[in-house]
Design a protein around this motif. Sequence first.
Motif, PDB file in Angstrom:
ATOM      1  N   LEU A 207       0.837  -1.201   0.000  1.00  0.00           N
ATOM      2  CA  LEU A 207       0.000   0.000   0.000  1.00  0.00           C
ATOM      3  C   LEU A 207       0.874   1.253   0.000  1.00  0.00           C
ATOM      4  N   ILE A 208       1.857   1.268   0.875  1.00  0.00           N
ATOM      5  CA  ILE A 208       2.707   2.454   1.007  1.00  0.00           C
ATOM      6  C   ILE A 208       3.471   2.724  -0.284  1.00  0.00           C
ATOM      7  N   GLN A 209       4.035   1.678  -0.872  1.00  0.00           N
ATOM      8  CA  GLN A 209       4.798   1.878  -2.102  1.00  0.00           C
ATOM      9  C   GLN A 209       3.912   2.317  -3.255  1.00  0.00           C
ATOM     10  N   ASN A 210       2.681   1.816  -3.309  1.00  0.00           N
ATOM     11  CA  ASN A 210       1.754   2.271  -4.347  1.00  0.00           C
ATOM     12  C   ASN A 210       1.513   3.765  -4.224  1.00  0.00           C
ATOM     13  N   VAL A 211       1.302   4.237  -3.009  1.00  0.00           N
ATOM     14  CA  VAL A 211       1.054   5.663  -2.794  1.00  0.00           C
ATOM     15  C   VAL A 211       2.293   6.479  -3.127  1.00  0.00           C
ATOM     16  N   VAL A 212       3.444   6.064  -2.616  1.00  0.00           N
ATOM     17  CA  VAL A 212       4.679   6.822  -2.829  1.00  0.00           C
ATOM     18  C   VAL A 212       5.031   6.905  -4.315  1.00  0.00           C
ATOM     19  N   GLN A 213       4.846   5.808  -5.029  1.00  0.00           N
ATOM     20  CA  GLN A 213       5.272   5.757  -6.429  1.00  0.00           C
ATOM     21  C   GLN A 213       4.291   6.416  -7.389  1.00  0.00           C
ATOM     22  N   ASN A 214       3.024   6.515  -7.005  1.00  0.00           N
ATOM     23  CA  ASN A 214       2.015   6.971  -7.965  1.00  0.00           C
ATOM     24  C   ASN A 214       1.335   8.290  -7.621  1.00  0.00           C
ATOM     25  N   ALA A 215       1.554   8.812  -6.428  1.00  0.00           N
ATOM     26  CA  ALA A 215       0.863  10.043  -6.044  1.00  0.00           C
ATOM     27  C   ALA A 215       1.496  11.267  -6.694  1.00  0.00           C
ATOM     28  N   THR A 216       0.659  12.179  -7.143  1.00  0.00           N
ATOM     29  CA  THR A 216       1.130  13.511  -7.537  1.00  0.00           C
ATOM     30  C   THR A 216       0.905  14.497  -6.396  1.00  0.00           C
ATOM     31  N   VAL A 217      -0.027  14.168  -5.494  1.00  0.00           N
ATOM     32  CA  VAL A 217      -0.182  14.931  -4.259  1.00  0.00           C
ATOM     33  C   VAL A 217       1.021  14.639  -3.362  1.00  0.00           C
TER      34      VAL A 217
END
Length: 415
Positions: A207-217
């Motif tokens: 979950l964390i890596q998905n957010v870190v790698q894909n967020a523009t926010v």
Amino acid sequence: MSEVIHKARAAKEAAAVLNRLTSAEKDNALLLMADALITQQEQILAANEEDLARGRELGTSASLLDRLKLTPARLKDISDAVKQIVELPDPVGDLLETYHRPNGLFIEKRRVPLGVIGIIYEARPNVTVDAATLCLKSGNSAVLRGGSAAISSNRSIIAVLREALSRSVIPADALQLIEDANRSSVDEMLELNGLLDVIIPRGGASLIQNVVQNATVPVIETGAGICHTYIDESGDYAMAEAIAVNAKAQRPSVCNSMETLLVHETFARKHLGAMAGKFREVHVELRGCDITKEIVPWANSATEEDYATEYNDYILNVKVVGNLDEALSHIQRYGTKHSECIVTETVNHAERFLQEVDAAAVYHNASTRFTDGFEFGFGAEIGISTQKLHARGPMGLPALTSTKYRVVGSGQIRS
């Protein structure tokens, strides 16, 4: 308009109201929320039982069901934690520094809310209350997206909290729950620049890596907890045993629990057999290296994958090392920069460990289970940040603020 955009816009409008409220007004709202968790506990517990029943049907592990479960006692603890947040100083408006410039300008630096905080998290419904109350106390709106495992609990909790807010000056829209369980709702949140000011993920590594790698926010990264305890040659056995058993078994489902025990070979030859027996008494499965298996024949073999795994369960890796350098190298390779401990009576070894280990929290002769906002005196935490920008370690109220410079002049213009 999607649910995510609709609720994020409502939260943004509410944030403008929050920004001008007093500490007393925010605290009054939090007290109403704390009381509502108790007076409305029957509906919350009934919803929680729906989640537990669904989890049992799906074969969810006992440790994850424990993370999910609410009881009257746990709700009382959650309510009390809200009241403790009320007692904490409000960071908003704190004067951090002042100075005069030679041209006569007077400059202040003060804390201000971040604005709208998106929080993406997994199974623990207590996080819903922690996140909501910490955000509101620090003057922020919250857009929460919990995991599907706790959806019934989260819906009920948010309904109770929003009803309490409706009896305060804080707009109920300052607290939003994304109920869409599809992955697309997370993906949409990650790109809500202009509506969300920051996203904080709480959960497993994927979950964390998905957010870190894909967020523009912008993201404040909270990390998975592959935490280690290293018992040095000079470690006191009674202390080492107490710390190691506590770090693993006191509550294995949380991120600050120990996943790998590193033991100096001299200590291991004397004491590891007895310590393994203590772990066996509390139903911890051991997975070890060749020397570990020689000393503890009932231990299973540990693989490279095991050393890189956050179990959140009654499973512990054990690796016997030749010296402090080998322990440091292992932590550098497999650690997640969360919490690491050394048990030693050798002062220079302790100093080296505390200085050289790259983690948010490093311990000498104390359990890693103390990496926690409450234990650090911050009240409930929004997460444990393992990054190095903006915030690191347990994130209390000040970590949910930014700063603003207030500049007062008397007609100065720049030449």
